[in-house]
Design an enzyme around this catalytic site. Structure first.
Site, mmCIF file in Angstrom:
data_model
loop_
_atom_site.group_PDB
_atom_site.id
_atom_site.type_symbol
_atom_site.label_atom_id
_atom_site.label_comp_id
_atom_site.label_asym_id
_atom_site.label_seq_id
_atom_site.Cartn_x
_atom_site.Cartn_y
_atom_site.Cartn_z
ATOM 1 C CG ASN A 13 87.585 28.874 46.533
ATOM 2 O OD1 ASN A 13 87.430 28.164 45.542
ATOM 3 N ND2 ASN A 13 88.506 28.629 47.451
ATOM 4 C CE LYS A 15 87.090 26.446 49.955
ATOM 5 N NZ LYS A 15 87.624 26.216 51.275
ATOM 6 C CG HIS A 99 92.570 28.090 48.448
ATOM 7 N ND1 HIS A 99 92.484 27.023 49.308
ATOM 8 C CD2 HIS A 99 91.577 28.951 48.810
ATOM 9 C CE1 HIS A 99 91.465 27.223 50.138
ATOM 10 N NE2 HIS A 99 90.902 28.383 49.860
ATOM 11 C CD GLU A 101 90.476 24.190 50.553
ATOM 12 O OE1 GLU A 101 90.041 24.207 49.387
ATOM 13 O OE2 GLU A 101 89.815 24.606 51.528
ATOM 14 C CD GLU A 171 90.963 32.308 51.609
ATOM 15 O OE1 GLU A 171 89.757 32.521 51.542
ATOM 16 O OE2 GLU A 171 91.511 31.315 51.102
ATOM 17 N N GLY A 177 86.876 26.826 56.301
ATOM 18 C CA GLY A 177 85.990 25.664 56.357
ATOM 19 C C GLY A 177 85.779 25.126 57.762
ATOM 20 C CB SER A 217 84.471 30.531 58.673
ATOM 21 O OG SER A 217 85.014 29.231 58.622
HETATM 22 P P1 PGA Z 1 85.282 29.027 53.704
HETATM 23 O O1 PGA Z 1 86.430 28.970 52.590
HETATM 24 O O2 PGA Z 1 84.543 30.306 53.515
HETATM 25 O O3 PGA Z 1 84.437 27.809 53.446
HETATM 26 O O4 PGA Z 1 85.980 28.972 55.040
HETATM 27 C C1 PGA Z 1 87.116 30.129 52.223
HETATM 28 C C2 PGA Z 1 88.186 29.779 51.230
HETATM 29 O O5 PGA Z 1 88.778 28.697 51.346
HETATM 30 O O6 PGA Z 1 88.465 30.548 50.305
#
Ligand code: PGA
Length: 255
Positions: A13, A15, A99, A101, A171, A177, A217
């Site tokens: 992903n 982003k 997601h 976010e 998640e 993140g 992460s």
């Molecule tokens: P990250 O993001 O691996 O940077 O924690 C995962 C995601 O948001 O899908």
């Protein structure tokens, strides 16, 4: 992973990262590194504007290209939005929906996530449906309830046949993140809880066949332990998907 009954999927992903030229260069760098590693599906979910360049660069490789969101209406007065038909016309076959976010910063709710899931599936896209609890919800001991609520509402109206085109990404929001990964056991337990909900909704066979990824992460160092867990069928990877060597280590761990 349980590769006997379901497909492992390693998805990046990106982003809001990389320009179209950077996307093309990245896919060209990644493709030879993951060539022939066919024990998992390999997907890069890129920004909308990067889709044409990424698709072109991925032609003839085992890297598939996905989008990061889709609107639920077919067309119309929805300034700034992208429909499922637009994605399909480009040749996109995966889309991330729900997601955290999008839920946190763009007002998406379980209901709009459900509408997007239906629109995407009805159009013929494969969906990576994101769910996950907040840190406070984990502390309150309501992780299972939150996962149940999000799963059930997102899948309202989804048929058993359509479920075959749904991947669920567990998640935990506190792990995204932050560098704070769920332990292998926490990830396995939560993915198992989601699988139990799928079983209650669609039966045991469907639950065993559903790919449930872990995301938050996941990186080159911790991926092997997470992917070794029976209920963790891959990863949705943010930060570590932006560097081809790191992403390749994760693909390797899924072989
Ligand atoms: P990250 O993001 O691996 O940077 O924690 C995962 C995601 O948001 O899908």
């Amino acid at each position: 992973m349980n590769t006997a009954t379901r497909r492992t999927v390693i998805a990046g992903n990106w982003k809001m990262n990389k320009t179209p030229s950077e996307a093309a260069a990245f896919v060209k760098e990644l493709a030879p590194m993951v060539a022939g590693k066919d024990n998992c599906d390999i997907v890069a979910c890129v920004p909308f504007v990067c889709l044409p360049a990424a698709l072109e660069a991925a032609k003839g490789t085992n890297v598939q290209i996905g989008a990061q969101n889709v609107h639920f209406e077919k067309s119309g007065a929805f300034t700034g939005e992208i429909s499922a038909d637009m994605l399909l016309d480009l040749g996109v076959n995966y889309v991330i929906i729900g997601h955290s976010e999008r839920r946190q910063y763009f007002g998406e709710t379980n209901e709009t996530v459900n509408k997007r899931v239906l629109a995407a599936l009805n159009a013929g896209l494969k969906v990576i449906l994101c769910i996950g609890e907040l840190e406070l919800e984990r502390e309150q001991g309501i992780t299972a309830e939150i996962l149940g609520l999000q799963t059930k509402i997102a899948l309202l109206g989804v048929t058993a046949e359509q479920l075959k085109n749904v991947i669920i990404a567990y998640e935990p929001v506190w792990a995204i993140g932050t560098g704070k990964t769920a332990t292998d056991e926490q990830a396995d337990e939560a993915c198992g809880i989601v699988r139990d909900y799928i079983k209650a909704l669609y039966g045991a066979e469907a639950a065993e066949a559903t790919t449930i990824q872990y995301g938050g992460s996941m990186n080159a160092k911790n991926c092997a332990g997470l992917l070794a867990k029976v209920n963790v069928d891959g990863g949705l990877i943010g930060g570590a998907s932006l560097k081809a060597p790191d992403f390749t280590v994760i693909v390797d761990a899924a072989q």
